[in-house]
Design a protein around this motif. Structure first.
Motif, PDB file in Angstrom:
ATOM      1  N   ILE A  93      52.856  36.867  44.072  1.00 56.68           N
ATOM      2  CA  ILE A  93      53.264  38.269  43.846  1.00 56.68           C
ATOM      3  C   ILE A  93      53.459  38.514  42.357  1.00 56.68           C
ATOM      4  O   ILE A  93      53.031  39.551  41.824  1.00 56.68           O
ATOM      5  CB  ILE A  93      54.554  38.586  44.634  1.00 56.68           C
ATOM      6  N   ASP A  94      54.109  37.561  41.672  1.00 54.29           N
ATOM      7  CA  ASP A  94      54.298  37.686  40.221  1.00 54.29           C
ATOM      8  C   ASP A  94      52.955  37.799  39.504  1.00 54.29           C
ATOM      9  O   ASP A  94      52.789  38.628  38.589  1.00 54.29           O
ATOM     10  CB  ASP A  94      55.077  36.486  39.678  1.00 54.29           C
ATOM     11  N   ASP A  95      51.986  36.980  39.908  1.00 52.07           N
ATOM     12  CA  ASP A  95      50.656  37.032  39.293  1.00 52.07           C
ATOM     13  C   ASP A  95      49.977  38.367  39.559  1.00 52.07           C
ATOM     14  O   ASP A  95      49.328  38.938  38.675  1.00 52.07           O
ATOM     15  CB  ASP A  95      49.777  35.888  39.803  1.00 52.07           C
ATOM     16  N   PHE A  96      50.109  38.893  40.764  1.00 56.93           N
ATOM     17  CA  PHE A  96      49.563  40.218  41.081  1.00 56.93           C
ATOM     18  C   PHE A  96      50.165  41.274  40.155  1.00 56.93           C
ATOM     19  O   PHE A  96      49.447  42.121  39.609  1.00 56.93           O
ATOM     20  CB  PHE A  96      49.894  40.609  42.538  1.00 56.93           C
ATOM     21  N   ASP A 105      43.267  50.011  36.044  1.00 57.36           N
ATOM     22  CA  ASP A 105      42.196  50.798  36.654  1.00 57.36           C
ATOM     23  C   ASP A 105      41.526  50.116  37.850  1.00 57.36           C
ATOM     24  O   ASP A 105      40.668  50.704  38.487  1.00 57.36           O
ATOM     25  CB  ASP A 105      41.140  51.153  35.605  1.00 57.36           C
ATOM     26  N   ASP A 106      41.915  48.900  38.163  1.00 52.83           N
ATOM     27  CA  ASP A 106      41.302  48.195  39.290  1.00 52.83           C
ATOM     28  C   ASP A 106      42.025  48.569  40.590  1.00 52.83           C
ATOM     29  O   ASP A 106      43.105  48.058  40.891  1.00 52.83           O
ATOM     30  CB  ASP A 106      41.344  46.687  39.055  1.00 52.83           C
ATOM     31  N   GLU A 107      41.395  49.459  41.352  1.00 56.30           N
ATOM     32  CA  GLU A 107      42.020  49.942  42.597  1.00 56.30           C
ATOM     33  C   GLU A 107      41.990  48.879  43.690  1.00 56.30           C
ATOM     34  O   GLU A 107      42.854  48.869  44.553  1.00 56.30           O
ATOM     35  CB  GLU A 107      41.303  51.204  43.076  1.00 56.30           C
ATOM     36  N   GLY A 108      41.031  47.986  43.679  1.00 54.89           N
ATOM     37  CA  GLY A 108      40.937  46.934  44.693  1.00 54.89           C
ATOM     38  C   GLY A 108      42.133  45.986  44.626  1.00 54.89           C
ATOM     39  O   GLY A 108      42.732  45.638  45.645  1.00 54.89           O
ATOM     40  N   VAL A 109      42.482  45.589  43.418  1.00 57.14           N
ATOM     41  CA  VAL A 109      43.632  44.697  43.238  1.00 57.14           C
ATOM     42  C   VAL A 109      44.907  45.419  43.674  1.00 57.14           C
ATOM     43  O   VAL A 109      45.767  44.838  44.347  1.00 57.14           O
ATOM     44  CB  VAL A 109      43.741  44.208  41.777  1.00 57.14           C
ATOM     45  N   GLN A 110      45.021  46.681  43.304  1.00 59.92           N
ATOM     46  CA  GLN A 110      46.199  47.477  43.683  1.00 59.92           C
ATOM     47  C   GLN A 110      46.290  47.610  45.206  1.00 59.92           C
ATOM     48  O   GLN A 110      47.375  47.497  45.777  1.00 59.92           O
ATOM     49  CB  GLN A 110      46.121  48.870  43.037  1.00 59.92           C
ATOM     50  N   LEU A 111      45.170  47.833  45.852  1.00 60.24           N
ATOM     51  CA  LEU A 111      45.141  47.960  47.306  1.00 60.24           C
ATOM     52  C   LEU A 111      45.574  46.659  47.984  1.00 60.24           C
ATOM     53  O   LEU A 111      46.387  46.667  48.922  1.00 60.24           O
ATOM     54  CB  LEU A 111      43.733  48.355  47.762  1.00 60.24           C
ATOM     55  N   ILE A 112      45.057  45.527  47.511  1.00 59.36           N
ATOM     56  CA  ILE A 112      45.433  44.223  48.088  1.00 59.36           C
ATOM     57  C   ILE A 112      46.924  43.962  47.868  1.00 59.36           C
ATOM     58  O   ILE A 112      47.623  43.514  48.777  1.00 59.36           O
ATOM     59  CB  ILE A 112      44.575  43.093  47.470  1.00 59.36           C
ATOM     60  N   TYR A 113      47.396  44.257  46.664  1.00 58.24           N
ATOM     61  CA  TYR A 113      48.823  44.063  46.361  1.00 58.24           C
ATOM     62  C   TYR A 113      49.699  44.923  47.280  1.00 58.24           C
ATOM     63  O   TYR A 113      50.686  44.437  47.834  1.00 58.24           O
ATOM     64  CB  TYR A 113      49.096  44.407  44.884  1.00 58.24           C
ATOM     65  N   ASN A 114      49.333  46.164  47.460  1.00 56.28           N
ATOM     66  CA  ASN A 114      50.128  47.059  48.311  1.00 56.28           C
ATOM     67  C   ASN A 114      50.146  46.581  49.770  1.00 56.28           C
ATOM     68  O   ASN A 114      51.183  46.629  50.436  1.00 56.28           O
ATOM     69  CB  ASN A 114      49.595  48.497  48.239  1.00 56.28           C
ATOM     70  N   LYS A 115      48.993  46.144  50.265  1.00 61.31           N
ATOM     71  CA  LYS A 115      48.927  45.631  51.644  1.00 61.31           C
ATOM     72  C   LYS A 115      49.819  44.398  51.816  1.00 61.31           C
ATOM     73  O   LYS A 115      50.558  44.271  52.781  1.00 61.31           O
ATOM     74  CB  LYS A 115      47.487  45.251  52.014  1.00 61.31           C
ATOM     75  N   MET A 116      49.694  43.500  50.839  1.00 62.45           N
ATOM     76  CA  MET A 116      50.489  42.278  50.916  1.00 62.45           C
ATOM     77  C   MET A 116      51.984  42.582  50.864  1.00 62.45           C
ATOM     78  O   MET A 116      52.765  42.036  51.653  1.00 62.45           O
ATOM     79  CB  MET A 116      50.111  41.339  49.772  1.00 62.45           C
ATOM     80  N   ILE A 119      53.241  44.045  54.221  1.00 58.79           N
ATOM     81  CA  ILE A 119      53.399  43.017  55.256  1.00 58.79           C
ATOM     82  C   ILE A 119      54.671  42.203  55.006  1.00 58.79           C
ATOM     83  O   ILE A 119      55.444  41.944  55.928  1.00 58.79           O
ATOM     84  CB  ILE A 119      52.161  42.097  55.306  1.00 58.79           C
ATOM     85  N   LEU A 120      54.871  41.821  53.749  1.00 59.13           N
ATOM     86  CA  LEU A 120      56.056  41.024  53.421  1.00 59.13           C
ATOM     87  C   LEU A 120      57.352  41.823  53.627  1.00 59.13           C
ATOM     88  O   LEU A 120      58.363  41.274  54.068  1.00 59.13           O
ATOM     89  CB  LEU A 120      55.966  40.492  51.994  1.00 59.13           C
ATOM     90  N   GLU A 121      57.326  43.101  53.341  1.00 60.51           N
ATOM     91  CA  GLU A 121      58.505  43.944  53.568  1.00 60.51           C
ATOM     92  C   GLU A 121      58.807  44.065  55.062  1.00 60.51           C
ATOM     93  O   GLU A 121      59.969  44.112  55.459  1.00 60.51           O
ATOM     94  CB  GLU A 121      58.306  45.324  52.944  1.00 60.51           C
TER      95      GLU A 121
END
Length: 181
Positions: A93-96, A105-116, A119-121
């Motif tokens: 998570i820290d690395d994300f 500007d990378d929406e893919g990374v943001q999307l993966i981070y938000n999904k993860m 789930i963790l929440e």
């Protein structure tokens, strides 16, 4: 002499001899002493009942305490069983978050981070919001101290080096912070 007359004569002879009279009377006293009265039996039964009732209550209390303790342990295991797995995911998570801070500007990374994070929440993970709050040694780990720019800033968290997290309202990782002194 008939049998009846013989018994009568023997009994009369015993009555005249005081030592023989004591011997005859003694077994009767021992029989009465050896045979408990109804009151003694009742008292003895009452004592046994009280003892057994006390043993039963103690055993029942021990069982109830055991049952409650195991239920609490089961609930704690269900809530915090994933504690070690969550701890191992925190560096990812820290690395994300570092990647998102550098490249916005990378929406893919943001999307993966938000999904993860979603789930963790759902599993009970929650980030600590500590910037600007008073330093609390139960939640924060002071990495360094810097002079406060204003007197009201003393003892507050100025910067967060590493985020802290809760898992089901228990501290999973302490926040590493910079404190104003």
């Amino acid at each position: 002499m008939s049998k009846k007359e013989h018994n009568t004569t023997a009994a009369e002879g015993l009555n005249e001899d005081p030592v023989a009279q004591e011997v005859v009377d003694q077994p009767q006293e021992n029989e009465a002493a050896a045979e408990p009265t109804a009151e003694d039996k009742l008292q003895e039964m009452g004592e046994k009942l009280a003892t057994l009732n006390d043993k039963y209550l103690r055993l029942y209390s021990e069982y109830e305490n055991y049952r409650k303790r195991t239920n609490i342990e089961k609930a704690d295991l269900l809530l915090n069983g994933s504690r070690e797995m969550m701890k191992s995911i925190l560096p990812v998570i820290d690395d994300f978050e570092r990647a998102l801070a550098v490249k916005n500007d990378d929406e893919g990374v943001q999307l993966i981070y938000n999904k993860m994070m979603k789930i963790l929440e759902q599993k009970g993970l929650k980030a600590m919001e500590v910037k600007g709050e008073k330093f609390d040694e139960a939640l924060h780990e002071a990495v360094t101290q810097i002079p406060a720019q204003a007197p009201e800033q003393k003892g507050t968290v100025i910067d967060v080096i590493e985020k802290g997290y809760y898992l089901n309202d228990k501290v999973l990782r302490y926040a590493k912070v910079v404190v104003a002194c």
